[in-house]
Scaffold this motif. Structure first.
Motif, short mmCIF file in Angstrom:
data_model
loop_
_atom_site.label_atom_id
_atom_site.label_comp_id
_atom_site.label_asym_id
_atom_site.label_seq_id
_atom_site.Cartn_x
_atom_site.Cartn_y
_atom_site.Cartn_z
N LEU A 312 -17.86 13.54 -3.72
CA LEU A 312 -19.30 13.28 -3.82
C LEU A 312 -19.56 11.77 -3.93
O LEU A 312 -20.49 11.25 -3.32
CB LEU A 312 -19.87 14.02 -5.03
N SER A 313 -18.72 11.10 -4.70
CA SER A 313 -18.85 9.65 -4.86
C SER A 313 -18.64 8.94 -3.52
O SER A 313 -19.33 7.96 -3.20
CB SER A 313 -17.84 9.14 -5.89
N ILE A 314 -17.70 9.44 -2.71
CA ILE A 314 -17.45 8.86 -1.39
C ILE A 314 -18.66 9.09 -0.48
O ILE A 314 -19.09 8.19 0.25
CB ILE A 314 -16.18 9.47 -0.77
N GLU A 315 -19.22 10.29 -0.53
CA GLU A 315 -20.39 10.61 0.29
C GLU A 315 -21.58 9.72 -0.04
O GLU A 315 -22.35 9.33 0.84
CB GLU A 315 -20.78 12.08 0.10
N LYS A 316 -21.70 9.35 -1.33
CA LYS A 316 -22.80 8.48 -1.77
C LYS A 316 -22.48 7.00 -1.53
O LYS A 316 -23.31 6.14 -1.81
CB LYS A 316 -23.08 8.70 -3.25
N GLU A 317 -21.27 6.73 -1.04
CA GLU A 317 -20.79 5.36 -0.81
C GLU A 317 -20.79 4.55 -2.10
O GLU A 317 -21.16 3.37 -2.14
CB GLU A 317 -21.64 4.66 0.27
N TRP A 318 -20.32 5.19 -3.17
CA TRP A 318 -20.24 4.57 -4.49
C TRP A 318 -18.80 4.22 -4.88
O TRP A 318 -18.59 3.43 -5.79
CB TRP A 318 -20.80 5.50 -5.55
#
Length: 335
Positions: A312-318
């Protein structure tokens, strides 16, 4: 002739310093808010002590990574905290949070020290271990003085030495189990306590998260913590031993976010990852087969959550990319 040693940072040392910078930059923002909100005069100095440690860690890590031209991660900044937000957690919660920080620090720094060689890194980790122990001592002392410290269960004092003769001493998966051993009780109690803290933290976070995806992830984390708390507590209750107290009353009804969604997701993932380590150590200290199986099952559930939260963090580019080895095959094929 004096032998020269390569003083470059090793992969273990770079990894330790990089991840510690990320964690301390996050914790610093959390403690800055706690410092702004704390009212109790006994708890406030403990918050300030922990906040000072995080600031000191960031300075020293920046120097060590900079000495090898390793890029310092962005981490978390004042943009990830809103000091004007209403209180989300109580002062006693701050104290429990700090004590848990000290416990996690002792475990992580001790492990990192055993795989570090460079003198400045070892000196830094030695100091981190000392100050983590001091933080745990300060938080514990205040909890004791306020009657907030929950002791591990008592058991009858052994009257004599005994040798194990029964072949079923360690029990079986489905058969009759012997009484819990003292170390098993300790680890089950501490893990239940950690999950209660995690449940309260994630309950508060889920109340204030703005992004629906982040809210769902935090709610899932809260449910996992609640389930694990019940599983662990039930093992104590079956043995007529007390379980830790719930901490949900330490969370207010505020829905105004004091932290960014990115910080709260990272914090949730960090807590769950620490839980994996705790369960691994607890499994190694347990002898009953049903307890070992229980920890294995709980670890699988946490592992899946951590993986999903990272995705999820990767998807949000975080997600910042941690230091990694060179992909030699890709280099060869790119020519």
């Amino acid at each position: 002739m004096k032998q020269e040693y390569d003083s470059k940072l090793t992969a273990a040392e770079i990894g330790t310093l990089w991840f510690q910078y990320m964690s301390d930059s996050m914790v610093l923002q959390v403690l800055t808010l706690f410092s702004h909100q704390v009212e109790d005069r006994e708890i406030s100095p403990v918050v300030e002590y922990a906040r000072g440690l995080s600031q000191d860690h960031l300075t020293k890590i920046t120097e060590m990574l900079g000495s090898e031209n390793v890029p310092v991660p962005n981490g978390f900044t004042s943009e990830d905290v809103e000091l004007a937000a209403p209180r989300l957690f109580s002062d006693p919660f701050f104290l429990s949070y700090l004590r848990n920080m000290g416990r996690i620090g002792l475990q992580r720094y001790g492990l990192a020290l055993t795989s570090s060689a460079r003198q400045d890194v070892r000196n830094f980790l030695h100091e981190c271990i000392r100050t983590s122990a001091e933080l745990n001592e300060k938080a514990t002392s205040v909890q004791l003085s306020k009657g907030l410290y929950v002791r591990s269960p008592y058991i009858p004092t052994p009257e004599r030495k005994e040798i194990v003769h029964a072949s079923d001493f360690m029990g079986s998966l489905f058969g009759k189990q012997g009484p819990l051993l003292a170390m098993e009780i300790d680890h089950i109690f501490v893990n239940a306590q950690s999950n209660m803290l995690g449940k309260a933290l994630l309950m508060g976070f889920s109340q204030v998260a703005k992004d629906p995806d982040i809210r769902d992830s935090l709610l899932r984390g809260k449910q996992i913590a609640h389930k694990h708390m019940e599983v662990l507590s039930s093992m104590l209750i079956k043995e007529d031993l007390p379980a830790p107290m719930n901490m949900v009353s330490d969370v207010t009804g505020s829905t105004v976010p004091p932290f960014s969604d990115r910080l709260m997701l990272y914090h949730s993932t960090m807590l769950q990852a620490a839980g994996l380590g705790n369960y691994g150590v607890s499994m190694s200290m347990s002898m009953r087969m049903d307890i070992i199986t229980m920890y294995s099952r709980l670890m699988l559930e946490i592992g899946q959550y951590v993986e999903d939260a990272a995705q999820l963090s990767i998807e949000k580019e975080w997600m910042e990319k941690p230091p990694q080895a060179v992909d030699r095959k890709e280099l060869a094929l790119s020519r």
